[in-house]
Design an enzyme around this catalytic site. Structure first.
Site, PDB file in Angstrom:
ATOM      1  N   HIS A 172      -9.948  -5.689  -2.605  1.00  0.00           N
ATOM      2  CA  HIS A 172      -8.590  -5.808  -2.076  1.00  0.00           C
ATOM      3  C   HIS A 172      -8.653  -6.078  -0.589  1.00  0.00           C
ATOM      4  O   HIS A 172      -9.499  -5.547   0.120  1.00  0.00           O
ATOM      5  CB  HIS A 172      -7.758  -4.560  -2.373  1.00  0.00           C
ATOM      6  CG  HIS A 172      -8.389  -3.272  -1.970  1.00  0.00           C
ATOM      7  ND1 HIS A 172      -9.406  -2.687  -2.693  1.00  0.00           N
ATOM      8  CD2 HIS A 172      -8.188  -2.459  -0.910  1.00  0.00           C
ATOM      9  CE1 HIS A 172      -9.774  -1.564  -2.125  1.00  0.00           C
ATOM     10  NE2 HIS A 172      -9.056  -1.397  -1.023  1.00  0.00           N
ATOM     11  N   HIS A 184      -6.549  -5.758   2.867  1.00  0.00           N
ATOM     12  CA  HIS A 184      -5.403  -5.115   3.526  1.00  0.00           C
ATOM     13  C   HIS A 184      -4.785  -6.110   4.500  1.00  0.00           C
ATOM     14  O   HIS A 184      -5.501  -6.669   5.354  1.00  0.00           O
ATOM     15  CB  HIS A 184      -5.862  -3.901   4.346  1.00  0.00           C
ATOM     16  CG  HIS A 184      -6.420  -2.756   3.564  1.00  0.00           C
ATOM     17  ND1 HIS A 184      -5.679  -1.626   3.258  1.00  0.00           N
ATOM     18  CD2 HIS A 184      -7.658  -2.529   3.052  1.00  0.00           C
ATOM     19  CE1 HIS A 184      -6.433  -0.768   2.590  1.00  0.00           C
ATOM     20  NE2 HIS A 184      -7.650  -1.291   2.452  1.00  0.00           N
ATOM     21  N   ASP A 207       0.865  -1.188   0.000  1.00  0.00           N
ATOM     22  CA  ASP A 207       0.000   0.000   0.000  1.00  0.00           C
ATOM     23  C   ASP A 207       0.903   1.241   0.000  1.00  0.00           C
ATOM     24  O   ASP A 207       1.856   1.338   0.759  1.00  0.00           O
ATOM     25  CB  ASP A 207      -0.896  -0.015   1.253  1.00  0.00           C
ATOM     26  CG  ASP A 207      -2.036   0.991   1.140  1.00  0.00           C
ATOM     27  OD1 ASP A 207      -3.198   0.570   1.185  1.00  0.00           O
ATOM     28  OD2 ASP A 207      -1.754   2.214   1.014  1.00  0.00           O
ATOM     29  N   ILE A 208       0.586   2.200  -0.871  1.00  0.00           N
ATOM     30  CA  ILE A 208       1.431   3.380  -1.064  1.00  0.00           C
ATOM     31  C   ILE A 208       1.264   4.387   0.093  1.00  0.00           C
ATOM     32  O   ILE A 208       2.103   5.267   0.280  1.00  0.00           O
ATOM     33  CB  ILE A 208       1.128   4.037  -2.439  1.00  0.00           C
ATOM     34  CG1 ILE A 208       2.332   4.810  -2.952  1.00  0.00           C
ATOM     35  CG2 ILE A 208      -0.122   4.878  -2.408  1.00  0.00           C
ATOM     36  CD1 ILE A 208       3.516   3.961  -3.315  1.00  0.00           C
ATOM     37  N   GLU A 239     -12.349   3.535  -1.123  1.00  0.00           N
ATOM     38  CA  GLU A 239     -11.578   4.399  -2.017  1.00  0.00           C
ATOM     39  C   GLU A 239     -11.429   3.783  -3.412  1.00  0.00           C
ATOM     40  O   GLU A 239     -11.581   4.487  -4.408  1.00  0.00           O
ATOM     41  CB  GLU A 239     -10.204   4.638  -1.379  1.00  0.00           C
ATOM     42  CG  GLU A 239      -9.356   5.682  -2.069  1.00  0.00           C
ATOM     43  CD  GLU A 239      -7.963   5.779  -1.431  1.00  0.00           C
ATOM     44  OE1 GLU A 239      -7.858   5.754  -0.176  1.00  0.00           O
ATOM     45  OE2 GLU A 239      -6.991   5.864  -2.184  1.00  0.00           O
TER      46      GLU A 239
HETATM   47  P1  AMP Z   1      -9.870   1.386   0.479  1.00  0.00           P
HETATM   48  O1  AMP Z   1     -10.489   1.326  -0.905  1.00  0.00           O
HETATM   49  O2  AMP Z   1     -10.589   2.316   1.392  1.00  0.00           O
HETATM   50  O3  AMP Z   1      -9.687   0.010   1.082  1.00  0.00           O
HETATM   51  O4  AMP Z   1      -8.410   2.019   0.315  1.00  0.00           O
HETATM   52  C1  AMP Z   1      -7.636   1.831  -0.843  1.00  0.00           C
HETATM   53  C2  AMP Z   1      -6.188   1.671  -0.472  1.00  0.00           C
HETATM   54  O5  AMP Z   1      -5.446   1.612  -1.666  1.00  0.00           O
HETATM   55  C3  AMP Z   1      -5.612   2.815   0.378  1.00  0.00           C
HETATM   56  O6  AMP Z   1      -5.010   2.279   1.549  1.00  0.00           O
HETATM   57  C4  AMP Z   1      -4.581   3.463  -0.557  1.00  0.00           C
HETATM   58  O7  AMP Z   1      -3.429   3.941   0.111  1.00  0.00           O
HETATM   59  C5  AMP Z   1      -4.246   2.317  -1.498  1.00  0.00           C
HETATM   60  N1  AMP Z   1      -3.793   2.764  -2.806  1.00  0.00           N
HETATM   61  C6  AMP Z   1      -4.420   3.630  -3.644  1.00  0.00           C
HETATM   62  N2  AMP Z   1      -3.694   3.806  -4.776  1.00  0.00           N
HETATM   63  C7  AMP Z   1      -2.594   3.028  -4.641  1.00  0.00           C
HETATM   64  C8  AMP Z   1      -1.448   2.778  -5.467  1.00  0.00           C
HETATM   65  N3  AMP Z   1      -1.313   3.360  -6.654  1.00  0.00           N
HETATM   66  N4  AMP Z   1      -0.505   1.933  -5.002  1.00  0.00           N
HETATM   67  C9  AMP Z   1      -0.631   1.341  -3.800  1.00  0.00           C
HETATM   68  N5  AMP Z   1      -1.685   1.531  -2.981  1.00  0.00           N
HETATM   69  C10 AMP Z   1      -2.655   2.371  -3.387  1.00  0.00           C
END
Ligand code: AMP
Length: 130
Positions: free
Chosen positions: A93, A95, A29-30, A88
């Site tokens: 996905h 975590h 995760d970025i 988001e």
């Molecule tokens: P959520 O959809 O709320 O579970 O969160 C999406 C997750 O994806 C967040 O923790 C972001 O930091 C992560 N994220 C979004 N874009 C990227 C990326 N390009 N590379 C890695 N992680 C990402």
């Protein structure tokens, strides 16, 4: 339109890859809650986890378990936590978060890591992936 995670899986957007097989892709995760915070994604583009077909759901969890074991070997932590949010990015996905304290599970406190630390962490987890 392809989700950002599909673009990552295809290599159109860079990522710190941890593990991959035919159906799943794991990468750091970025914006991590803690060093080693990893996302495990099915290559199939589905928005919500409970909309996955049963087999993909089971295989995702089994793949995530193997990634979690590799994280636990690679990053000092009390245990690896698992969380599914998806508010988001509308592409399933999981975590996986190395946890030492409760705040790391809450998505409210974040850590900043250099590209070198991201790269070294991804490589270490990858080397412990079985
Ligand atoms: P959520 O959809 O709320 O579970 O969160 C999406 C997750 O994806 C967040 O923790 C972001 O930091 C992560 N994220 C979004 N874009 C990227 C990326 N390009 N590379 C890695 N992680 C990402």
């Amino acid at each position: 339109m392809a989700t950002i995670f599909t673009k990552i899986i295809k290599g159109d957007i860079p990522s710190y890859k941890v593990a991959e097989n035919e159906n799943f892709y794991a990468f750091l995760d970025i914006n991590p809650n803690a060093k080693g915070h990893t996302l495990v994604v099915p290559k199939k583009e589905v928005d919500k986890i409970f909309d996955l077909d049963e087999n993909t759901y089971k295989e995702l969890m089994l793949f995530a378990r193997r990634v979690a074991m590799a994280i636990e070997k690679s990053v000092p932590c009390n245990r690896v936590g698992i969380s599914v949010i998806g508010l988001e990015v509308p592409h399933v996905h999981v975590h996986l978060i190395p946890l030492n304290k409760m705040e790391e599970a809450t998505f409210t406190s974040k850590v900043e890591l250099s590209p070198e630390v991201f790269e070294a962490t991804a490589q270490k987890i990858s080397s412990n992936f079985r």
